[in-house]
Design a protein around this motif. Sequence first.
Motif, PDB file in Angstrom:
ATOM      1  N   ASP A  99       0.851  -1.532   0.106  1.00 49.48           N
ATOM      2  CA  ASP A  99       0.248  -0.064  -0.093  1.00 49.48           C
ATOM      3  C   ASP A  99       0.743   1.407   0.156  1.00 49.48           C
ATOM      4  O   ASP A  99       0.328   2.275   0.582  1.00 49.48           O
ATOM      5  CB  ASP A  99      -0.673   0.292   1.398  1.00 49.48           C
ATOM      6  CG  ASP A  99      -1.929  -1.378   1.356  1.00 49.48           C
ATOM      7  OD1 ASP A  99      -2.376  -1.491  -0.153  1.00 49.48           O
ATOM      8  OD2 ASP A  99      -2.443  -1.659   2.082  1.00 49.48           O
ATOM      9  N   ASN A 153       2.476  -6.234  -1.834  1.00 45.76           N
ATOM     10  CA  ASN A 153       1.454  -5.979  -2.569  1.00 45.76           C
ATOM     11  C   ASN A 153       0.511  -4.587  -2.765  1.00 45.76           C
ATOM     12  O   ASN A 153       0.708  -3.376  -2.103  1.00 45.76           O
ATOM     13  CB  ASN A 153      -0.493  -6.555  -1.467  1.00 45.76           C
ATOM     14  CG  ASN A 153       0.039  -8.114  -1.298  1.00 45.76           C
ATOM     15  OD1 ASN A 153       0.808  -8.263  -0.514  1.00 45.76           O
ATOM     16  ND2 ASN A 153      -0.782  -8.781  -1.868  1.00 45.76           N
ATOM     17  N   ASN A 154      -0.115  -3.712  -3.632  1.00 44.42           N
ATOM     18  CA  ASN A 154      -1.342  -3.121  -4.154  1.00 44.42           C
ATOM     19  C   ASN A 154       0.033  -2.020  -4.100  1.00 44.42           C
ATOM     20  O   ASN A 154       0.046  -0.592  -3.518  1.00 44.42           O
ATOM     21  CB  ASN A 154      -2.300  -2.490  -3.023  1.00 44.42           C
ATOM     22  CG  ASN A 154      -2.623  -1.452  -3.048  1.00 44.42           C
ATOM     23  OD1 ASN A 154      -2.942  -0.840  -4.422  1.00 44.42           O
ATOM     24  ND2 ASN A 154      -3.825  -0.463  -2.162  1.00 44.42           N
ATOM     25  N   GLY A 199       0.064  -9.121  -4.751  1.00 44.38           N
ATOM     26  CA  GLY A 199      -1.035  -8.922  -5.095  1.00 44.38           C
ATOM     27  C   GLY A 199      -1.049  -7.302  -5.806  1.00 44.38           C
ATOM     28  O   GLY A 199      -0.729  -6.209  -5.118  1.00 44.38           O
ATOM     29  N   GLU A 200      -2.420  -7.467  -6.215  1.00 41.94           N
ATOM     30  CA  GLU A 200      -2.634  -5.669  -6.882  1.00 41.94           C
ATOM     31  C   GLU A 200      -1.136  -5.267  -7.079  1.00 41.94           C
ATOM     32  O   GLU A 200      -1.464  -3.845  -6.998  1.00 41.94           O
ATOM     33  CB  GLU A 200      -3.016  -5.048  -5.329  1.00 41.94           C
ATOM     34  CG  GLU A 200      -4.502  -5.677  -5.272  1.00 41.94           C
ATOM     35  CD  GLU A 200      -5.212  -5.263  -3.779  1.00 41.94           C
ATOM     36  OE1 GLU A 200      -5.911  -4.401  -3.896  1.00 41.94           O
ATOM     37  OE2 GLU A 200      -4.577  -5.464  -2.893  1.00 41.94           O
ATOM     38  N   ASN A 201      -0.793  -5.514  -8.177  1.00 42.68           N
ATOM     39  CA  ASN A 201       0.300  -4.781  -8.836  1.00 42.68           C
ATOM     40  C   ASN A 201       0.478  -4.967 -10.586  1.00 42.68           C
ATOM     41  O   ASN A 201      -1.093  -4.595 -10.411  1.00 42.68           O
ATOM     42  CB  ASN A 201       1.723  -4.914  -8.676  1.00 42.68           C
ATOM     43  CG  ASN A 201       2.356  -4.835  -6.981  1.00 42.68           C
ATOM     44  OD1 ASN A 201       2.609  -4.099  -7.229  1.00 42.68           O
ATOM     45  ND2 ASN A 201       1.982  -5.233  -5.822  1.00 42.68           N
ATOM     46  N   GLU A 231      -5.076 -10.025  -8.913  1.00 42.40           N
ATOM     47  CA  GLU A 231      -4.496  -8.793  -9.931  1.00 42.40           C
ATOM     48  C   GLU A 231      -3.190  -8.247 -10.398  1.00 42.40           C
ATOM     49  O   GLU A 231      -3.205  -7.269 -10.230  1.00 42.40           O
ATOM     50  CB  GLU A 231      -5.405  -7.350  -8.641  1.00 42.40           C
ATOM     51  CG  GLU A 231      -6.858  -7.500  -8.031  1.00 42.40           C
ATOM     52  CD  GLU A 231      -7.544  -6.842  -7.803  1.00 42.40           C
ATOM     53  OE1 GLU A 231      -7.415  -5.448  -7.717  1.00 42.40           O
ATOM     54  OE2 GLU A 231      -8.334  -7.172  -6.559  1.00 42.40           O
ATOM     55  N   ASN A 232      -2.489  -9.046 -11.365  1.00 39.50           N
ATOM     56  CA  ASN A 232      -1.505  -8.594 -11.803  1.00 39.50           C
ATOM     57  C   ASN A 232      -2.198  -8.870 -13.664  1.00 39.50           C
ATOM     58  O   ASN A 232      -3.292  -8.883 -13.587  1.00 39.50           O
ATOM     59  CB  ASN A 232      -0.640 -10.086 -11.446  1.00 39.50           C
ATOM     60  CG  ASN A 232       0.174  -8.890 -10.418  1.00 39.50           C
ATOM     61  OD1 ASN A 232       0.628  -7.785 -10.226  1.00 39.50           O
ATOM     62  ND2 ASN A 232       0.035  -9.671  -9.526  1.00 39.50           N
TER      63      ASN A 232
END
Length: 494
Positions: free
Chosen positions: A54, A77-78, A106-108, A131-132
């Motif tokens: 984050d 992540n993120n 995740g989230e990259n 979320e890649n």
Amino acid sequence: MLFDHLALLEIKSKITHDPQGALASWNDSLPFCQWRGVTCGRRHRRVTILNLQDMGLVGSLSPYLGNMSFLGNITLNNNLLRGRIPPEIGRLHRLQLKNLREIGLGENDLVGAFPSFLFNLSMLQLLNLPENQLQGSLPSNFCLSQPHLAKIELGMNHFNGFLPSSISNCSELEILDVSTNDLKGEIAIDFGRLQHLRLLYLCANYFECKDLDDMKIFHSLSNCNNLKNIDLSSNLLRRVLPNSLGNFSSKLAYLGMHSNYISGSIPSSVGNLLGLTSVSLGQNNFTGIIPESIGKLQNLQERYLDTNHLSGVIPTSLGNLSLVIIVALCQNNWEGTIPSTIGSCKSLIALDLDGNKLSGSVPKELFQLSSLSIVLDLSQNNLPGVLPQEIGNLKLLESLDFSMNRFIGLHFYARRALNDGFVLQIVDPMLLNEDVDEKSLISSVKIGVQCSYESPQDRMDIGTVVHELFASTDSLAHAVADEVDGILFALFEE
């Protein structure tokens, strides 16, 4: 220690933008064990945790991650990290780094295939890569070398191929999320071996059920005693739901199977799932009635059965669901009346019954639900009568739609109130001058009211409209002619 210090500086060098200044402390003014996001072991002063989630970091992953030989947790992540997951992390095995337990990326915006180095990490417990832009197939020997995996989170990528049956070997698995990918075929996992599984998200793929008589996956899941959430929505399951659905865990809170082309009736055994708080079976091909047993689900808060072919009457047991907040039964073939027991649903905020064949008067108990605040949609039914004054009780309601029914409401009262004198009071004063025929004006306003009903069957038909307009025009023409005759007569007299 020097290896870790240099590795961290190399990791920093791959970051091109640090909007929160997360790496501002990563310099020689502080020992690296005090740098933000870095945790070291007390005894050996080596990096054990790297947590920069984050932070909005922009850049790529450094291969030097594989040089930190005591690293047990990577959490990034993120962020906005791009590129491939460096295979150099596989050095963790060659350097006897079997301690890595958590990988969170995740989230990259990472790309490439499933990272093969994971097979070297026998102690891995958490794999978080959602979320890649990862793609390719999942390894057929998944879990064989990572028996301690408790969380597999791969949702919202582009993985394709089949879901490996070898996942059955992850006996400690608690979360399996492969939602929103391009996976296909039958789900061949033996869920009965996953006794710790709590959350199962397989939605938005292309999973099928090819056996003609039943869905084997449901028999398998019924042996999974700790399941809390199951989401199989937006797949290609088709077939008919088996009665074994009712054998699912008593802890089950969410059951999602919308958009699956499932046919047949809803099994009455669904009433056994007393822990359910949300059930989503919309956008399928269900037929028949809602089983009365669904009224046993007194913990239910959300019920989505929209866009099916369900018929019969809405069961009075709906009133047993005192905690329900959302009921969506729209776009079916319901008949009969809306049950007055709906008034017992004191927590209801949204009710959608549009696109059915409901008739009879709307129960006054519905308008006593002051909790209704999101939507009340009764449109496209056959509901008759006068809209009750109690509708004014719904002061919190954001959306109200009663259109395409046979209600006598505003137009009824407007038509009765439009006597000739009243029309002349409400029209634009600019129209009221000596050049306008009042009878034609009054007639035009009344025709407009008759043509503005929401429901086509209640509007004045086009033939009548033309007839009335011609009559109004004739009246105006006669009035004009009389006026012209009077003027001409006055001229000749002079």
